[in-house]
Design a protein around this motif. Sequence first.
Motif, PDB file in Angstrom:
ATOM      1  N   SER A  15       0.842  -1.193   0.000  1.00 27.97           N
ATOM      2  CA  SER A  15       0.000   0.000   0.000  1.00 27.97           C
ATOM      3  C   SER A  15       0.875   1.240   0.000  1.00 27.97           C
ATOM      4  CB  SER A  15      -0.941   0.023   1.215  1.00 27.97           C
ATOM      5  OG  SER A  15      -0.207   0.225   2.410  1.00 27.97           O
ATOM      6  N   CYS A  16       0.292   2.358  -0.415  1.00 26.54           N
ATOM      7  CA  CYS A  16       0.966   3.649  -0.348  1.00 26.54           C
ATOM      8  C   CYS A  16      -0.078   4.741  -0.507  1.00 26.54           C
ATOM      9  CB  CYS A  16       2.082   3.772  -1.397  1.00 26.54           C
ATOM     10  SG  CYS A  16       1.566   3.506  -3.099  1.00 26.54           S
ATOM     11  N   LYS A  17       0.327   5.978  -0.347  1.00 23.83           N
ATOM     12  CA  LYS A  17      -0.596   7.118  -0.345  1.00 23.83           C
ATOM     13  C   LYS A  17      -0.190   8.111  -1.432  1.00 23.83           C
ATOM     14  CE  LYS A  17      -1.668   8.641   3.705  1.00 23.83           C
ATOM     15  NZ  LYS A  17      -1.571   9.340   5.023  1.00 23.83           N
ATOM     16  N   LEU A  18      -1.154   8.506  -2.281  1.00 24.36           N
ATOM     17  CA  LEU A  18      -0.864   9.483  -3.322  1.00 24.36           C
ATOM     18  C   LEU A  18      -0.349  10.778  -2.704  1.00 24.36           C
ATOM     19  CD1 LEU A  18      -3.969   9.169  -5.701  1.00 24.36           C
ATOM     20  CD2 LEU A  18      -1.863   7.830  -5.709  1.00 24.36           C
ATOM     21  N   ASP A  19       0.762  11.298  -3.254  1.00 22.60           N
ATOM     22  CA  ASP A  19       1.350  12.506  -2.693  1.00 22.60           C
ATOM     23  C   ASP A  19       1.380  13.651  -3.707  1.00 22.60           C
ATOM     24  OD1 ASP A  19       2.605  14.244  -0.993  1.00 22.60           O
ATOM     25  OD2 ASP A  19       4.604  13.430  -1.308  1.00 22.60           O
ATOM     26  N   LYS A  20       2.065  13.457  -4.829  1.00 17.57           N
ATOM     27  CA  LYS A  20       2.138  14.539  -5.824  1.00 17.57           C
ATOM     28  C   LYS A  20       2.363  13.948  -7.208  1.00 17.57           C
ATOM     29  CE  LYS A  20       7.098  15.291  -5.068  1.00 17.57           C
ATOM     30  NZ  LYS A  20       8.132  16.275  -4.693  1.00 17.57           N
ATOM     31  N   ARG A  21       1.864  14.656  -8.230  1.00 16.48           N
ATOM     32  CA  ARG A  21       2.075  14.239  -9.608  1.00 16.48           C
ATOM     33  C   ARG A  21       3.493  14.608 -10.038  1.00 16.48           C
ATOM     34  NH1 ARG A  21      -3.549  15.741 -10.276  1.00 16.48           N
ATOM     35  NH2 ARG A  21      -4.741  13.967 -11.105  1.00 16.48           N
ATOM     36  N   ILE A  22       4.099  13.707 -10.798  1.00 13.07           N
ATOM     37  CA  ILE A  22       5.461  13.931 -11.278  1.00 13.07           C
ATOM     38  C   ILE A  22       5.548  13.503 -12.745  1.00 13.07           C
ATOM     39  CG2 ILE A  22       6.530  13.624  -9.009  1.00 13.07           C
ATOM     40  CD1 ILE A  22       7.351  10.801  -9.928  1.00 13.07           C
ATOM     41  N   GLU A  23       6.621  13.879 -13.398  1.00 20.00           N
ATOM     42  CA  GLU A  23       6.906  13.391 -14.745  1.00 20.00           C
ATOM     43  C   GLU A  23       7.410  11.949 -14.651  1.00 20.00           C
ATOM     44  OE1 GLU A  23       6.344  14.916 -17.665  1.00 20.00           O
ATOM     45  OE2 GLU A  23       5.385  16.484 -16.446  1.00 20.00           O
ATOM     46  N   PRO A  24       7.088  11.108 -15.627  1.00 21.35           N
ATOM     47  CA  PRO A  24       7.572   9.723 -15.575  1.00 21.35           C
ATOM     48  C   PRO A  24       9.078   9.622 -15.388  1.00 21.35           C
ATOM     49  CG  PRO A  24       5.945   9.965 -17.316  1.00 21.35           C
ATOM     50  CD  PRO A  24       6.201  11.341 -16.793  1.00 21.35           C
ATOM     51  N   SER A  25       9.825  10.530 -16.009  1.00 21.13           N
ATOM     52  CA  SER A  25      11.286  10.479 -15.919  1.00 21.13           C
ATOM     53  C   SER A  25      11.799  10.741 -14.507  1.00 21.13           C
ATOM     54  CB  SER A  25      11.903  11.494 -16.879  1.00 21.13           C
ATOM     55  OG  SER A  25      11.460  12.812 -16.570  1.00 21.13           O
ATOM     56  N   GLN A  26      10.931  11.236 -13.612  1.00 13.37           N
ATOM     57  CA  GLN A  26      11.349  11.516 -12.243  1.00 13.37           C
ATOM     58  C   GLN A  26      11.238  10.301 -11.324  1.00 13.37           C
ATOM     59  OE1 GLN A  26       8.641  15.201 -12.162  1.00 13.37           O
ATOM     60  NE2 GLN A  26      10.322  15.848 -10.827  1.00 13.37           N
ATOM     61  N   MET A  27      10.704   9.203 -11.839  1.00  9.58           N
ATOM     62  CA  MET A  27      10.627   7.999 -11.015  1.00  9.58           C
ATOM     63  C   MET A  27      12.017   7.437 -10.759  1.00  9.58           C
ATOM     64  SD  MET A  27       7.199   5.936 -12.186  1.00  9.58           S
ATOM     65  CE  MET A  27       7.545   5.844 -13.937  1.00  9.58           C
ATOM     66  N   HIS A  28      12.127   6.590  -9.757  1.00  3.24           N
ATOM     67  CA  HIS A  28      13.405   6.006  -9.355  1.00  3.24           C
ATOM     68  C   HIS A  28      14.066   5.301 -10.533  1.00  3.24           C
ATOM     69  CE1 HIS A  28      16.291   3.507  -7.138  1.00  3.24           C
ATOM     70  NE2 HIS A  28      16.107   4.322  -6.108  1.00  3.24           N
ATOM     71  N   LYS A  29      15.373   5.430 -10.657  1.00  2.00           N
ATOM     72  CA  LYS A  29      16.083   4.889 -11.814  1.00  2.00           C
ATOM     73  C   LYS A  29      15.969   3.370 -11.925  1.00  2.00           C
ATOM     74  CE  LYS A  29      20.450   4.399 -12.031  1.00  2.00           C
ATOM     75  NZ  LYS A  29      21.910   4.636 -12.145  1.00  2.00           N
ATOM     76  N   ASP A  30      15.737   2.665 -10.805  1.00  2.00           N
ATOM     77  CA  ASP A  30      15.637   1.207 -10.869  1.00  2.00           C
ATOM     78  C   ASP A  30      14.469   0.752 -11.743  1.00  2.00           C
ATOM     79  OD1 ASP A  30      17.795   1.093  -9.219  1.00  2.00           O
ATOM     80  OD2 ASP A  30      16.895  -0.252  -7.748  1.00  2.00           O
ATOM     81  N   ILE A  31      13.444   1.591 -11.881  1.00  2.00           N
ATOM     82  CA  ILE A  31      12.303   1.236 -12.724  1.00  2.00           C
ATOM     83  C   ILE A  31      12.714   1.188 -14.192  1.00  2.00           C
ATOM     84  CG2 ILE A  31      10.041   2.057 -13.531  1.00  2.00           C
ATOM     85  CD1 ILE A  31       9.589   3.127 -10.695  1.00  2.00           C
ATOM     86  N   PHE A  32      13.698   1.996 -14.566  1.00  2.00           N
ATOM     87  CA  PHE A  32      14.104   2.094 -15.968  1.00  2.00           C
ATOM     88  C   PHE A  32      15.354   1.290 -16.290  1.00  2.00           C
ATOM     89  CE2 PHE A  32      11.869   6.102 -14.959  1.00  2.00           C
ATOM     90  CZ  PHE A  32      10.790   5.943 -15.817  1.00  2.00           C
ATOM     91  N   ILE A  33      15.973   0.679 -15.268  1.00  2.00           N
ATOM     92  CA  ILE A  33      17.112  -0.199 -15.545  1.00  2.00           C
ATOM     93  C   ILE A  33      16.629  -1.341 -16.445  1.00  2.00           C
ATOM     94  CG2 ILE A  33      18.651  -1.921 -14.484  1.00  2.00           C
ATOM     95  CD1 ILE A  33      19.698   0.779 -13.964  1.00  2.00           C
ATOM     96  N   PRO A  34      17.343  -1.689 -17.518  1.00  2.00           N
ATOM     97  CA  PRO A  34      16.898  -2.751 -18.426  1.00  2.00           C
ATOM     98  C   PRO A  34      16.630  -4.066 -17.693  1.00  2.00           C
ATOM     99  CG  PRO A  34      18.760  -1.580 -19.361  1.00  2.00           C
ATOM    100  CD  PRO A  34      18.614  -1.078 -17.960  1.00  2.00           C
ATOM    101  N   THR A  35      15.583  -4.752 -18.113  1.00  2.00           N
ATOM    102  CA  THR A  35      15.226  -6.047 -17.546  1.00  2.00           C
ATOM    103  C   THR A  35      15.555  -7.141 -18.549  1.00  2.00           C
ATOM    104  OG1 THR A  35      13.421  -5.078 -16.255  1.00  2.00           O
ATOM    105  CG2 THR A  35      13.378  -7.462 -16.584  1.00  2.00           C
ATOM    106  N   ASN A  36      16.310  -8.135 -18.103  1.00  2.00           N
ATOM    107  CA  ASN A  36      16.604  -9.295 -18.927  1.00  2.00           C
ATOM    108  C   ASN A  36      15.638 -10.427 -18.591  1.00  2.00           C
ATOM    109  OD1 ASN A  36      19.764  -8.130 -18.471  1.00  2.00           O
ATOM    110  ND2 ASN A  36      19.114  -8.607 -20.542  1.00  2.00           N
ATOM    111  N   ASN A  37      15.207 -11.148 -19.612  1.00  2.00           N
ATOM    112  CA  ASN A  37      14.264 -12.245 -19.444  1.00  2.00           C
ATOM    113  C   ASN A  37      14.995 -13.576 -19.532  1.00  2.00           C
ATOM    114  OD1 ASN A  37      12.663  -9.998 -19.751  1.00  2.00           O
ATOM    115  ND2 ASN A  37      11.432 -10.822 -21.407  1.00  2.00           N
ATOM    116  N   LEU A  38      14.718 -14.461 -18.586  1.00  2.00           N
ATOM    117  CA  LEU A  38      15.321 -15.784 -18.564  1.00  2.00           C
ATOM    118  C   LEU A  38      14.332 -16.773 -19.184  1.00  2.00           C
ATOM    119  CD1 LEU A  38      17.995 -16.938 -17.457  1.00  2.00           C
ATOM    120  CD2 LEU A  38      16.724 -17.637 -15.423  1.00  2.00           C
ATOM    121  N   ILE A  39      14.685 -17.317 -20.339  1.00  2.00           N
ATOM    122  CA  ILE A  39      13.798 -18.222 -21.075  1.00  2.00           C
ATOM    123  C   ILE A  39      14.279 -19.648 -20.847  1.00  2.00           C
ATOM    124  CG2 ILE A  39      12.804 -18.774 -23.321  1.00  2.00           C
ATOM    125  CD1 ILE A  39      13.751 -15.912 -24.158  1.00  2.00           C
ATOM    126  N   LEU A  40      13.524 -20.421 -20.083  1.00  2.00           N
ATOM    127  CA  LEU A  40      13.936 -21.763 -19.674  1.00  2.00           C
ATOM    128  C   LEU A  40      12.869 -22.789 -20.014  1.00  2.00           C
ATOM    129  CD1 LEU A  40      15.272 -21.011 -16.067  1.00  2.00           C
ATOM    130  CD2 LEU A  40      16.592 -21.127 -18.174  1.00  2.00           C
TER     131      LEU A  40
END
Length: 297
Positions: free
Chosen positions: A194-219
């Motif tokens: 859970s969390c509480k809405l605080d303020k609107r921001i630009e998408p680019s202002q989100m934490h950098k971990d959200i935009f770190i590339p994700t690798n997919n493991l295909i097994l």
Amino acid sequence: MAPIRAEYLAEGFNLKGKVDAAKLPGGYSYPLTPNGNGNVLGEPPYHFCGEEMVIVYKADPEEVKKFLPYPLEPSIENPGGCVIHFNSYESVVERDVNLLRDLPDRCLFTEAYIEVRCRFKGKESKIYVYFWVDKDYSLLRGWIFGAPKKIGEVRTSFEKHHMNDLNPYFPKFDKGFEIGAVCSAHMEKLIFGSCKLDKRIEPSQMHKDIFIPTNNLILFPDVQMGYKGRSVNKIAHNVMDTWYGDVWECSDAKLDFFESVAEEHTLLKPIEITASYFCPLGFTMYGHIVDYDSNKE
């Protein structure tokens, strides 16, 4: 509105260079049927829109390390870094867009998943380590693309928030509104956030971990008698475009992991919460690019 596209796309990748799977005998996936209409999953591209609650947190780096198969290595920049998503989506296959009208349940789904930070080929990355979803077509799509999906249930408090203004007794979806989500599977409660809405921001202002590339493991395991290896063992990344709506930065985030007789997710329980957000978004997945194949190494 220009999409946010992953920076690590291979140069010259042709989004229109895909095979027309509709013309393949039997279609794209099981079950193979004469016209392919009975396939659990049609061919890409896949179009999505929905909303998600995202919580960025830190788990025990020693536990995170145990979830990283070769050739992935622990993150140097943020060991123990994790991101959990609770999502409510609708999705259509490009050649079956009318299913959203004709068979809505075939297009609506919820999911929750955990990503952890790692390194791949010397670069900072993420990998999916846990993923619960409530529809078979999403599960199969995950396995094909390299997301470790399992059947589960996710319920959120924000799926119909656009209707809150219709009743004066409902809290308004604005600053101070509390959103929450529960993930469960096989009648076990697994995770609450859970969390509480605080303020609107630009998408680019989100934490950098959200935009770190994700690798997919295909097994896919090899089921030859007496053999315990894998017939498919690849690492790939998705080719996709993403569009964001009005992103909210949130406060007072909570994240609880509950013990289970059939899961090991509590090894990734939070020791610190870094950031939280509410994100309306749309995205399209065109396919993926293979970065590593153990059978060719």
